[in-house]
Design a protein around this motif. Structure first.
Motif, short mmCIF file in Angstrom:
data_model
loop_
_atom_site.label_atom_id
_atom_site.label_comp_id
_atom_site.label_asym_id
_atom_site.label_seq_id
_atom_site.Cartn_x
_atom_site.Cartn_y
_atom_site.Cartn_z
N MET A 92 0.84 -1.21 0.00
CA MET A 92 0.00 0.00 0.00
C MET A 92 0.87 1.24 0.00
O MET A 92 2.00 1.21 0.47
CB MET A 92 -0.90 0.03 1.24
CG MET A 92 -1.93 -1.06 1.27
SD MET A 92 -3.11 -0.86 2.60
CE MET A 92 -4.19 0.35 1.88
N ASN A 93 0.30 2.34 -0.52
CA ASN A 93 0.99 3.61 -0.40
C ASN A 93 0.80 4.14 1.02
O ASN A 93 -0.04 3.64 1.77
CB ASN A 93 0.51 4.60 -1.45
CG ASN A 93 -0.96 4.98 -1.30
OD1 ASN A 93 -1.72 4.30 -0.61
ND2 ASN A 93 -1.36 6.06 -1.95
N ARG A 94 1.61 5.11 1.41
CA ARG A 94 1.57 5.57 2.81
C ARG A 94 0.25 6.21 3.18
O ARG A 94 -0.14 6.24 4.33
CB ARG A 94 2.75 6.48 3.11
CG ARG A 94 2.63 7.85 2.51
CD ARG A 94 3.72 8.76 3.00
NE ARG A 94 4.33 9.39 1.85
CZ ARG A 94 5.50 9.90 1.83
NH1 ARG A 94 6.23 9.88 2.91
NH2 ARG A 94 5.98 10.46 0.76
N GLU A 95 -0.47 6.72 2.18
CA GLU A 95 -1.78 7.33 2.46
C GLU A 95 -2.89 6.29 2.59
O GLU A 95 -4.02 6.62 2.92
CB GLU A 95 -2.14 8.31 1.33
CG GLU A 95 -1.18 9.47 1.19
CD GLU A 95 0.08 9.13 0.39
OE1 GLU A 95 1.04 9.90 0.48
OE2 GLU A 95 0.11 8.09 -0.30
N ALA A 96 -2.56 5.02 2.30
CA ALA A 96 -3.51 3.91 2.36
C ALA A 96 -4.68 4.11 1.41
O ALA A 96 -5.81 3.75 1.70
CB ALA A 96 -3.99 3.66 3.78
N THR A 97 -4.39 4.70 0.23
CA THR A 97 -5.43 4.91 -0.77
C THR A 97 -5.27 4.02 -1.99
O THR A 97 -6.20 3.90 -2.78
CB THR A 97 -5.45 6.39 -1.23
OG1 THR A 97 -4.16 6.74 -1.73
CG2 THR A 97 -5.83 7.30 -0.07
N LEU A 98 -4.09 3.43 -2.16
CA LEU A 98 -3.82 2.53 -3.30
C LEU A 98 -3.30 1.20 -2.78
O LEU A 98 -2.47 1.16 -1.87
CB LEU A 98 -2.80 3.15 -4.26
CG LEU A 98 -3.23 4.46 -4.92
CD1 LEU A 98 -2.08 5.06 -5.70
CD2 LEU A 98 -4.44 4.23 -5.84
N VAL A 99 -3.79 0.11 -3.37
CA VAL A 99 -3.45 -1.24 -2.93
C VAL A 99 -2.93 -2.03 -4.12
O VAL A 99 -3.50 -1.96 -5.21
CB VAL A 99 -4.71 -1.96 -2.37
CG1 VAL A 99 -4.39 -3.38 -1.97
CG2 VAL A 99 -5.28 -1.18 -1.20
#
Length: 148
Positions: A92-99
């Protein structure tokens, strides 16, 4: 010529171990996805077993040193099909918006510890990696090996 051979040998001695480097973590490094499921997971020698009567989810965070595709190998045990374990690796990206990743794979053989190889996780720059396993009653997660 002798100098070139020495340089080649030195390069192999220094770089080969780095190229083959991987990490291993025991299942006890993780936690139940739902804190209320904590009493369901029993630890023995850092192996986590589901002692409840229904399937529970267990997650293990993994340190990623660099961006890129990651291979995660979970060692798990299920005595029978009813005591199965299915895992997925997720970046995941650090913003937890992309998996990236998340294809769950299940044990296909029972009665001995087996490897579940997960190859679809990708970690972006400053992202993170984890393994998530659904553990049926009596199933167990032993260790996780991965390329950081």
């Amino acid at each position: 010529m002798t100098r070139q051979i020495k340089q080649a040998v030195l390069t192999m001695v220094v770089l080969l171990p780095v190229a083959a480097m991987a990490r291993s973590v025991p299942a006890s490094a993780g936690r139940p996805v739902l804190w209320s499921d904590g009493p369901c997971f029993q630890m023995s020698y850092s192996i986590m077993s589901n002692s409840c009567s229904t399937q529970r989810s267990y997650e293990i965070p993994l340190t990623a040193d660099s961006a890129g595709s990651k291979t995660v190998v979970v060692t798990a045990y299920g005595a029978t099909f009813a005591k199965n374990v299915g895992c997925m690796a997720i970046g995941m990206n650090r913003e937890a918006t992309l998996v990236w990743g998340g294809t769950r794979r299940w044990l296909v053989s029972f009665g001995t510890a087996q490897l579940i190889t997960l190859t679809d996780a990708y970690v972006p720059n400053s992202g993170y990696l984890y393994a998530n396993c659904l553990v049926n009653p009596g199933g167990q997660v032993n260790t996780v090996d991965y390329n950081p």
